[in-house]
Write an enzyme that holds these catalytic residues in place. Structure first.
Site, PDB file in Angstrom:
ATOM      1  N   ASP A  59       0.838  -1.201   0.000  1.00 10.66           N
ATOM      2  CA  ASP A  59       0.000   0.000   0.000  1.00 10.66           C
ATOM      3  C   ASP A  59       0.875   1.255   0.000  1.00 10.66           C
ATOM      4  O   ASP A  59       0.367   2.371  -0.131  1.00 10.66           O
ATOM      5  CB  ASP A  59      -0.998  -0.013   1.164  1.00 10.66           C
ATOM      6  N   SER A  60       2.199   1.045   0.085  1.00  8.90           N
ATOM      7  CA  SER A  60       3.136   2.154  -0.108  1.00  8.90           C
ATOM      8  C   SER A  60       3.070   2.678  -1.546  1.00  8.90           C
ATOM      9  O   SER A  60       3.733   3.662  -1.871  1.00  8.90           O
ATOM     10  CB  SER A  60       4.565   1.718   0.234  1.00  8.90           C
ATOM     11  N   ASP A  98      -1.077  -6.205  -0.639  1.00 11.24           N
ATOM     12  CA  ASP A  98      -1.277  -5.555   0.660  1.00 11.24           C
ATOM     13  C   ASP A  98      -2.739  -5.178   0.828  1.00 11.24           C
ATOM     14  O   ASP A  98      -3.336  -4.563  -0.072  1.00 11.24           O
ATOM     15  CB  ASP A  98      -0.434  -4.270   0.694  1.00 11.24           C
ATOM     16  N   LYS A 127      -1.177  -9.482   2.631  1.00 11.50           N
ATOM     17  CA  LYS A 127      -0.510  -9.024   3.860  1.00 11.50           C
ATOM     18  C   LYS A 127      -1.443  -8.045   4.557  1.00 11.50           C
ATOM     19  O   LYS A 127      -2.104  -7.245   3.900  1.00 11.50           O
ATOM     20  CB  LYS A 127       0.823  -8.344   3.544  1.00 11.50           C
ATOM     21  N   GLU A 129      -1.738  -5.578   8.413  1.00 14.30           N
ATOM     22  CA  GLU A 129      -0.982  -5.020   9.531  1.00 14.30           C
ATOM     23  C   GLU A 129      -1.704  -5.252  10.858  1.00 14.30           C
ATOM     24  O   GLU A 129      -2.929  -5.206  10.916  1.00 14.30           O
ATOM     25  CB  GLU A 129      -0.791  -3.506   9.334  1.00 14.30           C
ATOM     26  N   GLU A 196       8.713  -4.382  10.912  1.00 16.51           N
ATOM     27  CA  GLU A 196       9.154  -3.074  10.405  1.00 16.51           C
ATOM     28  C   GLU A 196       9.473  -2.147  11.571  1.00 16.51           C
ATOM     29  O   GLU A 196       8.680  -2.021  12.522  1.00 16.51           O
ATOM     30  CB  GLU A 196       8.039  -2.448   9.537  1.00 16.51           C
TER      31      GLU A 196
HETATM   32  O1  KIV Z   1       3.587  -1.237   1.720  1.00 23.00           O
HETATM   33  C1  KIV Z   1       4.767  -1.537   1.917  1.00 23.00           C
HETATM   34  O2  KIV Z   1       5.663  -1.138   1.173  1.00 23.00           O
HETATM   35  C2  KIV Z   1       5.088  -2.377   3.058  1.00 23.00           C
HETATM   36  C3  KIV Z   1       6.521  -2.714   3.305  1.00 23.00           C
HETATM   37  C4  KIV Z   1       7.238  -1.542   3.850  1.00 23.00           C
HETATM   38  C5  KIV Z   1       6.678  -3.894   4.178  1.00 23.00           C
HETATM   39  O3  KIV Z   1       4.224  -2.762   3.770  1.00 23.00           O
END
Ligand code: KIV
Length: 293
Positions: A59-60, A98, A127, A129, A196
């Site tokens: 999600d980055s 994500d 993934k 969080e 992280e």
């Molecule tokens: O979204 C992302 O890039 C991440 C990584 C930093 C693990 O979750």
């Protein structure tokens, strides 16, 4: 920086599967897991050619591609579009999608549906969080046959309650809470865990205690693998990279220089040249123009 790492481009590789990754504990002699984010087809192609094991469609994408200052603005529709673009590269690497903020917070049912949307877009796993509050969701998604990677420590979707992006688990209570959450996620069925922004000793202890691999970012060398953000690794971002991110190239500088050279060539008439133009072998009758041809 020169990389001593051999480029695996062109080497035939079979697909990386979730069971293969789940078994990647360094203490058993396994190679460290290499994970990199990517957000589109060209990015996935170069990441895969570079030989990563896992492509995380993070999600980055919010900060690195869409111009937001945090990840809270990304939606399931955004993630579906980017997961699908990455999957079109048909990488051998496992594609992990994500789950964005609010896609797994409202109900277990909507979390499973949103995870399924990422799988249908091409993800081989998702993934999400968070620790103890996420256990029920992780169990439900895993029961729906969707592999889940956990994510603890500095979880960017928690930027508001954390009061910024801060290293977590810095005191004894925080370290114990993180270890308890790691065990709970493993018991809930996660096949791997991102750590992280946590002190190296805490990450090493979690890695030691868990049977599933840990993948660190700003978590020191004691994890079972590492993850970096595509734009940080390649020097494509704006501004300084975080302390934990090693920059292996400066592609934004190279791209700016290339574009400046193009602009200069157009303005001077040096581009395009005769060789870069199409020709016909005979004279064309183009009629009367206002200017002679
Ligand atoms: O979204 C992302 O890039 C991440 C990584 C930093 C693990 O979750």
């Amino acid at each position: 920086m020169d990389s001593p790492t051999p480029i695996r481009r062109g080497q035939p590789r079979g697909p990386t599967t979730v069971p293969m990754l789940r078994a990647r504990k360094r203490r058993t002699g396994a190679e460290p897991v290499v994970m990199l984010t990517a957000y589109d087809e060209p990015g996935a192609r170069v990441a895969d050619a570079g030989g990563v094991d896992v492509i995380l469609v993070g999600d980055s994408v919010a900060n690195n591609v869409l111009g937001y200052t945090d990840t809270l603005h990304v939606t399931v529709d955004d993630m579906v579009r980017h997961v699908a673009a990455v999957a079109r590269a048909r990488p051998a690497a496992l594609v992990v999608g994500d789950m964005p903020w609010m896609s797994y917070h409202l109900s277990v049912e909507s979390a499973v549906a949103n995870a399924a949307a990422l799988v249908r877009a091409g993800a081989g796993a998702v993934k999400l969080e968070g620790g103890l509050p996420r256990v029920a969701v992780v169990e439900a998604v895993v029961h729906a046959e969707i592999p889940v990677m956990g994510h603890l420590g500095l979880t960017p979707q928690s930027v508001l309650p954390m009061g910024g992006y801060r290293v977590q688990a810095r005191d004894t209570d925080g370290a114990h809470a993180l270890m308890a959450a790691a065990h709970a996620l493993e018991s809930a069925g996660c096949f791997a865990l991102v750590l992280e922004g946590v002190p190296d000793v805490v990450a090493a202890r979690v890695t030691d205690e868990l049977a599933i691999p840990t993948i660190g970012i700003g978590a020191g060398p004691g994890c079972d693998g590492q993850v970096l953000v595509f734009h940080d690794l390649l020097g494509l971002g704006a501004g300084p990279v975080p302390k934990f991110a090693r920059q292996y190239a400066h592609l934004a500088d190279a791209a700016t220089a290339a574009i400046a050279a193009y602009a200069s060539d157009v303005r001077s008439g040096a581009f395009p040249s005769d060789e870069e133009s199409y020709h016909v072998p005979h004279k064309l009758d183009l009629g009367q123009g206002s200017r002679p041809l």
